[in-house]
Design a protein around this motif. Sequence first.
Motif, PDB file in Angstrom:
ATOM      1  N   SER A   1      47.798  35.327  40.573  1.00  0.00           N
ATOM      2  CA  SER A   1      47.923  36.776  40.397  1.00  0.00           C
ATOM      3  C   SER A   1      46.654  37.364  39.786  1.00  0.00           C
ATOM      4  N   PRO A   2      46.265  38.534  40.215  1.00  0.00           N
ATOM      5  CA  PRO A   2      45.146  39.208  39.536  1.00  0.00           C
ATOM      6  C   PRO A   2      45.562  39.583  38.119  1.00  0.00           C
ATOM      7  N   VAL A   3      44.582  39.655  37.238  1.00  0.00           N
ATOM      8  CA  VAL A   3      44.870  39.993  35.836  1.00  0.00           C
ATOM      9  C   VAL A   3      44.049  41.208  35.410  1.00  0.00           C
ATOM     10  N   ASP A   4      43.901  42.162  36.310  1.00  0.00           N
ATOM     11  CA  ASP A   4      43.171  43.384  35.997  1.00  0.00           C
ATOM     12  C   ASP A   4      43.785  44.120  34.811  1.00  0.00           C
ATOM     13  N   ASP A   5      45.124  44.056  34.688  1.00  0.00           N
ATOM     14  CA  ASP A   5      45.793  44.738  33.580  1.00  0.00           C
ATOM     15  C   ASP A   5      45.394  44.129  32.240  1.00  0.00           C
ATOM     16  N   VAL A   6      45.162  42.825  32.213  1.00  0.00           N
ATOM     17  CA  VAL A   6      44.694  42.182  30.986  1.00  0.00           C
ATOM     18  C   VAL A   6      43.284  42.644  30.648  1.00  0.00           C
TER      19      VAL A   6
ATOM     20  N   LEU B   1      50.489  37.465  26.472  1.00  0.00           N
ATOM     21  CA  LEU B   1      49.863  36.251  25.968  1.00  0.00           C
ATOM     22  C   LEU B   1      48.373  36.249  26.256  1.00  0.00           C
ATOM     23  N   LEU B   2      47.990  36.603  27.477  1.00  0.00           N
ATOM     24  CA  LEU B   2      46.576  36.567  27.842  1.00  0.00           C
ATOM     25  C   LEU B   2      45.763  37.647  27.131  1.00  0.00           C
ATOM     26  N   LYS B   3      46.388  38.771  26.835  1.00  0.00           N
ATOM     27  CA  LYS B   3      45.681  39.799  26.067  1.00  0.00           C
ATOM     28  C   LYS B   3      45.337  39.256  24.682  1.00  0.00           C
ATOM     29  N   TYR B   4      46.212  38.421  24.139  1.00  0.00           N
ATOM     30  CA  TYR B   4      45.929  37.806  22.841  1.00  0.00           C
ATOM     31  C   TYR B   4      44.890  36.692  22.977  1.00  0.00           C
ATOM     32  N   LEU B   5      45.055  35.836  23.969  1.00  0.00           N
ATOM     33  CA  LEU B   5      44.122  34.715  24.149  1.00  0.00           C
ATOM     34  C   LEU B   5      42.721  35.191  24.509  1.00  0.00           C
ATOM     35  N   GLY B   6      42.611  36.406  24.993  1.00  0.00           N
ATOM     36  CA  GLY B   6      41.309  36.953  25.337  1.00  0.00           C
ATOM     37  C   GLY B   6      40.578  37.570  24.158  1.00  0.00           C
ATOM     38  N   THR B   7      41.085  37.382  22.947  1.00  0.00           N
ATOM     39  CA  THR B   7      40.441  37.936  21.760  1.00  0.00           C
ATOM     40  C   THR B   7      39.609  36.885  21.034  1.00  0.00           C
ATOM     41  N   ALA B   8      38.632  37.347  20.305  1.00  0.00           N
ATOM     42  CA  ALA B   8      37.796  36.437  19.515  1.00  0.00           C
ATOM     43  C   ALA B   8      38.624  35.737  18.443  1.00  0.00           C
TER      44      ALA B   8
END
Length: 448
Positions: A135-140, A349-356
């Motif tokens: 799936s695309p993750v453009d929303d993330v 989850l990915l919005k969190y994992l994408g943080t420093a």
Amino acid sequence: MDIKPADGRTTSSGTTHPARTLDRRSLLRGSALGIAAMAASPLLAACGGSGSSGSGGGTTVTFGSNAAVPQPKGAYETLFKAAHTATGMSVKPNWVDHNTFQQNISTYLQGHPDDVFNWFAGERMQFFAGQDLVSPVDDVWQTIGAHYTDAMKAQSKGKDGHYYLVPFDYYPWAVFYSKSMWKAKGYEEPTTWDEWIALAKRMKKDGSIPIAFTDKDGWPAMGTFDYLNMRMNGFDFHISLMRNGDKWNTPQVKAVLDQWRQLIPYYSPGFLGLTWQEGAQQLLNHQAGMMVIGLDQIGTIFTGAKADDLGFFAFPEIDPANGQQAVEAPIDGMMVSKSPKNHAGAVKLLKYLGTAKAQQLWLGSNPADIATATGVDASKYTAPQNAAVKLIGGAKNLSQFMDRDTRPDFADPVMLPALQKFLNSPGDAASILSNVDKQAKSIWAAGG
């Protein structure tokens, strides 16, 4: 479960076989930790039945992980606890050893995969995006985009321009050395090819091995080829060569091997029979002056009090038109399966994992890599990690290493032995490239 190549393709002979190309990290962790249990790990299969379509809901996100060994498994377990606190999502991991994961990924994604799974940037990511298996993750990326460089963004997109990967950690390939040895000898970092060769000559005169090049495993040579090609022919030519396989028997690639010959006299004696760990020990013990390798590997040898003794510089410039603009920096990250059971939870989850913050928590037990997001607390990094951030942050382009930038059925079965043959018989370069070119055209024609 049937075992297929990582991309599910067949070889030019029409025979499907397990992908033999191991990622840098799997080679590293398997050798450094001695995990004999890897061979007994379960085959890759979903743990949460996340194959049903729909936007999904609930508070559990299933996660297919290629980190079954004690580390980084322990680091992920800590991370998932923090993710639950931050997002309200409980992560249900499906632990599989790295190589089994890689060998079974195509079948896994066509079956009932977990909501989120570990994977790699570059061609490995783009292939599954092109097959409509993820799936695309453009929303993330609407949330995390401001925390990534343009080069990192480019490595996270499919050929259709949509985002499919959330990058998590990565590391640079460079020319590494012992700071204490160099200080004692009065060596200075070269920036051009001529300066590098002059330094190698000086080291040899001083009684040292100039370059700890060791290629028993085959893959270390790929990093040197990648850099030579990018420095001489440019990033675009290199990526086209990796992705299309149609320019191997050309003057540009022949020139790369001609240039490479200049380095061979400065390599470790018997280098084709030595592992990368043996080369790293030569560097650690001041037997050798330099080594072209990844921080993910050498960072596990220079540890503890030795960690900050590890220095490095960018692979030297050969053609001023290309400079040192491209950096080899393999990126690991996370992707979302085609029809996740809990799509909304996967996005959270990915919005969190994408943080420093999340990435730095994970890196607390893994100082051989760096976070992909900007904004980490650099005071918690080792000196090599901080230097890696500076090197990669200044790069115009990022490559992913040969076995990620090209097809798996070409990288390992064709290029690995071809490069070893060249290093063993440099005078056979013309016939070697002619053979590589024939195999490449056959593989690409068969694979579409």
